[in-house]
Design an enzyme around this catalytic site. Structure first.
Site, PDB file in Angstrom:
ATOM      1  N   ASP A 116      36.970  42.317  36.057  1.00 14.35           N
ATOM      2  CA  ASP A 116      36.776  41.682  37.117  1.00 14.35           C
ATOM      3  C   ASP A 116      36.851  42.677  38.472  1.00 14.35           C
ATOM      4  OD1 ASP A 116      36.330  38.956  37.513  1.00 14.35           O
ATOM      5  OD2 ASP A 116      38.500  38.291  37.656  1.00 14.35           O
ATOM      6  N   GLN A 125      42.954  34.572  36.141  1.00 12.97           N
ATOM      7  CA  GLN A 125      41.976  33.802  37.142  1.00 12.97           C
ATOM      8  C   GLN A 125      42.909  33.281  38.389  1.00 12.97           C
ATOM      9  OE1 GLN A 125      39.384  32.109  36.149  1.00 12.97           O
ATOM     10  NE2 GLN A 125      39.239  31.585  38.359  1.00 12.97           N
ATOM     11  N   LYS A 159      33.375  30.136  31.826  1.00 15.06           N
ATOM     12  CA  LYS A 159      33.434  31.378  31.277  1.00 15.06           C
ATOM     13  C   LYS A 159      33.470  31.206  29.672  1.00 15.06           C
ATOM     14  CE  LYS A 159      35.471  33.513  35.510  1.00 15.06           C
ATOM     15  NZ  LYS A 159      36.748  33.573  36.284  1.00 15.06           N
TER      16      LYS A 159
END
Length: 316
Positions: free
Chosen positions: A143, A120, A76
């Site tokens: 997300d 994460q 990322k």
């Protein structure tokens, strides 16, 4: 005794048949599709910077230092640099408290230079992931895991602000590959909140008839073999064998499973949930691992972050 010309024709026929059986599937190249998307994002970022002096900002909260999570975060970071995003990371030890994670989230929620935030996953087992994700600002949930985003994805007539990246990437690969979804039978193997459930919901939005196979499903092989489109997201190496596939099916392999390989540079290699060498003999199209769904997931994260920045900065 077979005449030479007849024998030659017979050998040629056998070679053609062998090739058709063993190398029939089209490989869906996620890397090239992701590069195209990142190129278009970079152009938009340059336009934004020249026009208003701002660029999209993405923040990651990383709890612990699991090798898989570190690898995903590195990808990322590299992707953000490629397209010109600002990137920030809050690294917390595995024994930190939920309150510390929520504080880091709250700080990024208030930071006007950050337009997208992700935690994460997976988090350590002692955390309540749902509680933490609900602290995240809905407008920065790139997300797509906030309960309101998932809820709106599930309800007809509602639109989520963001669609979870892997599910979005799967659909994008199907559309770019000219795979017809409407009216087709789709099977999703795995029902995680991160991949399986959002993919199920998104395929429904595209008017597929969708089934989910999970750990308690009876006769999963039979269910899978009915699929025109099969998405494997169970996290089990080589779970899906050739016998699970309907001839001509389109197969998206979301699994990324490291297995020991002494000959590899890092001592391991990555394989998917689908037995690739068997799938290419039966499917009409299949994604490889690596190089299939994974790069598209990162590309969709960047796209969601760009959309969040445009919305926050009122940039057309």
């Amino acid at each position: 005794m077979i005449e030479p010309k007849r024998k030659q024709r017979k050998i040629l026929l056998l070679v053609n048949l062998f090739s058709a059986v063993n190398d029939n599937a089209r490989i869906i190249d996620g890397r090239s599709a992701a590069e195209e998307i990142k190129s278009s994002i970079a152009i938009e970022v340059s336009r934004m910077k020249e026009s208003i002096g701002n660029v999209p900002g993405l923040a990651v909260i990383l709890v612990g230092r699991g090798q898989d999570s570190l690898a995903y975060v590195r990808n990322k970071i590299m992707a953000c640099h490629e397209v010109g995003f600002k990137f920030s990371i809050a690294e917390l030890p595995e024994n930190c408290t939920e309150e510390e994670v929520c504080d880091a989230l709250s700080n990024y929620n208030k930071d006007a230079s950050i337009h997208g935030i992700l935690v994460q996953l997976p988090l350590p087992q002692h955390f309540d992931a749902g509680k933490i994700l609900n602290v995240l600002s809905l407008e920065k949930d790139v997300d797509g895991f906030h309960t309101l985003n998932i809820g709106n994805l599930a309800i007809q007539g509602r639109e989520p602000l963001f669609i979870p990246c892997t599910a979005k990437g799967c659909i994008e690969l199907l559309l770019r590959s000219d795979v017809e979804i409407v009216g087709k039978r789709a099977v999703v193997i795995g029902r995680s909140n991160i991949v399986g459930l959002p993919t199920f919901l998104l395929l429904q939005r595209h008017h597929a008839t969708v089934s989910i196979v999970h750990a308690y499903s009876e006769n999963p092989e039979i269910i899978a073999r009915e699929a025109d489109i099969l998405v494997a997201a169970a996290g089990v190496p080589n779970l899906v064998r050739g016998s699970w596939l309907k001839p001509g099916a389109v197969v998206l392999d979301v699994g990324i499973n490291p297995i020991e390989d002494p000959e590899s540079e890092h001592g391991y290699r990555l394989i998917g949930d689908v037995c690739f060498k068997e799938a290419v003999r039966i499917a009409s199209a299949v994604t490889p691992v690596p190089g299939g769904v994974g790069p598209m997931t990162v590309a969709m994260l960047l796209l969601n972050t760009l959309e969040a920045a445009k919305r926050a900065l009122h940039f057309p």
